[in-house]
Design a protein around this motif. Structure first.
Motif, PDB file in Angstrom:
ATOM      1  N   TRP A 120      50.865  15.367  53.191  1.00 22.47           N
ATOM      2  CA  TRP A 120      50.118  16.161  54.015  1.00 22.47           C
ATOM      3  C   TRP A 120      49.326  17.312  52.944  1.00 22.47           C
ATOM      4  CZ3 TRP A 120      55.037  15.817  53.735  1.00 22.47           C
ATOM      5  CH2 TRP A 120      55.322  16.664  54.009  1.00 22.47           C
ATOM      6  N   LEU A 121      48.635  18.585  53.241  1.00 18.73           N
ATOM      7  CA  LEU A 121      48.218  19.267  52.242  1.00 18.73           C
ATOM      8  C   LEU A 121      49.183  20.433  52.706  1.00 18.73           C
ATOM      9  CD1 LEU A 121      44.580  18.653  51.143  1.00 18.73           C
ATOM     10  CD2 LEU A 121      46.564  17.674  50.155  1.00 18.73           C
ATOM     11  N   ALA A 122      49.757  21.064  51.727  1.00 18.23           N
ATOM     12  CA  ALA A 122      50.215  22.843  51.035  1.00 18.23           C
ATOM     13  C   ALA A 122      49.057  23.508  50.861  1.00 18.23           C
ATOM     14  CB  ALA A 122      51.328  22.575  50.727  1.00 18.23           C
ATOM     15  N   CYS A 123      48.691  24.354  51.240  1.00 18.01           N
ATOM     16  CA  CYS A 123      48.292  25.295  50.829  1.00 18.01           C
ATOM     17  C   CYS A 123      47.976  27.055  51.186  1.00 18.01           C
ATOM     18  CB  CYS A 123      46.616  24.939  51.290  1.00 18.01           C
ATOM     19  SG  CYS A 123      45.738  23.206  51.608  1.00 18.01           S
ATOM     20  N   ALA A 124      47.713  27.369  49.635  1.00 16.17           N
ATOM     21  CA  ALA A 124      47.869  29.054  49.800  1.00 16.17           C
ATOM     22  C   ALA A 124      46.770  29.452  49.042  1.00 16.17           C
ATOM     23  CB  ALA A 124      48.704  29.732  49.269  1.00 16.17           C
ATOM     24  N   ASP A 125      47.195  29.731  47.655  1.00 13.76           N
ATOM     25  CA  ASP A 125      45.565  29.684  47.032  1.00 13.76           C
ATOM     26  C   ASP A 125      45.017  28.812  46.299  1.00 13.76           C
ATOM     27  OD1 ASP A 125      46.099  32.680  47.141  1.00 13.76           O
ATOM     28  OD2 ASP A 125      47.749  32.686  44.990  1.00 13.76           O
ATOM     29  N   ILE A 126      45.490  27.504  45.717  1.00 17.71           N
ATOM     30  CA  ILE A 126      45.455  26.200  46.540  1.00 17.71           C
ATOM     31  C   ILE A 126      46.271  24.794  47.122  1.00 17.71           C
ATOM     32  CG2 ILE A 126      44.544  26.321  43.591  1.00 17.71           C
ATOM     33  CD1 ILE A 126      47.708  25.022  43.059  1.00 17.71           C
ATOM     34  N   CYS A 127      45.822  24.007  47.048  1.00 20.63           N
ATOM     35  CA  CYS A 127      46.863  23.014  48.058  1.00 20.63           C
ATOM     36  C   CYS A 127      47.593  21.774  46.672  1.00 20.63           C
ATOM     37  CB  CYS A 127      45.613  21.980  48.305  1.00 20.63           C
ATOM     38  SG  CYS A 127      44.093  23.633  49.738  1.00 20.63           S
ATOM     39  N   VAL A 128      48.402  21.668  47.117  1.00 22.76           N
ATOM     40  CA  VAL A 128      49.421  20.983  46.608  1.00 22.76           C
ATOM     41  C   VAL A 128      49.383  19.683  48.214  1.00 22.76           C
ATOM     42  CG1 VAL A 128      51.553  20.542  45.857  1.00 22.76           C
ATOM     43  CG2 VAL A 128      49.844  22.644  44.960  1.00 22.76           C
TER      44      VAL A 128
END
Length: 122
Positions: free
Chosen positions: A55-63
């Motif tokens: 999955w992608l964990a996103c806030a200001d950027i996606c990890v």
């Protein structure tokens, strides 16, 4: 002989960041799927279900994230509701339904389209 069925994806939420819209899930998401149990599964034995999630964990950027998952379950002689049965039922009932359409009309209105569909299940 154990087989996992298709994942039933819940409706995603719409997110907007700096004027860019996208769809995804926040906090927690349940992804239900059926498990086909082989005929020779022995009641009382242990089944180990394993898989991998990405999955992608996103806030200001996606990890990009990933995890190897494993769930150990006792094989039962027949289905019986567990402690999470009510919560699972509620989540299942909230999944999108397939719309069975018998007919549909399309009309052009000032270069826009107007769709009308009839739901057979309603």
């Amino acid at each position: 002989g154990w087989q996992a069925g298709e994942i039933h994806w819940p409706v995603p939420s719409r997110f907007e960041v700096d004027g860019l819209a996208n769809y995804g899930y926040a906090d927690e998401v349940w992804l239900p799927f059926a498990i086909e149990v082989p005929d020779d599964a022995t009641p009382g034995s242990e089944a180990i279900l394993a898989g991998q999630a990405r999955w992608l964990a996103c806030a200001d950027i996606c990890v990009a994230e990933r995890a190897d998952l494993e769930l150990r379950l006792e094989v039962a002689s027949k289905a019986r509701p567990g402690p999470a049965a009510t919560s699972l039922r509620e989540r299942r009932d909230a999944l999108p339904r397939v719309l069975t359409v018998r007919s549909g009309d399309v009309a052009a209105l000032d270069a826009a389209f107007d769709f009308r569909l009839e739901d057979l299940d309603a």
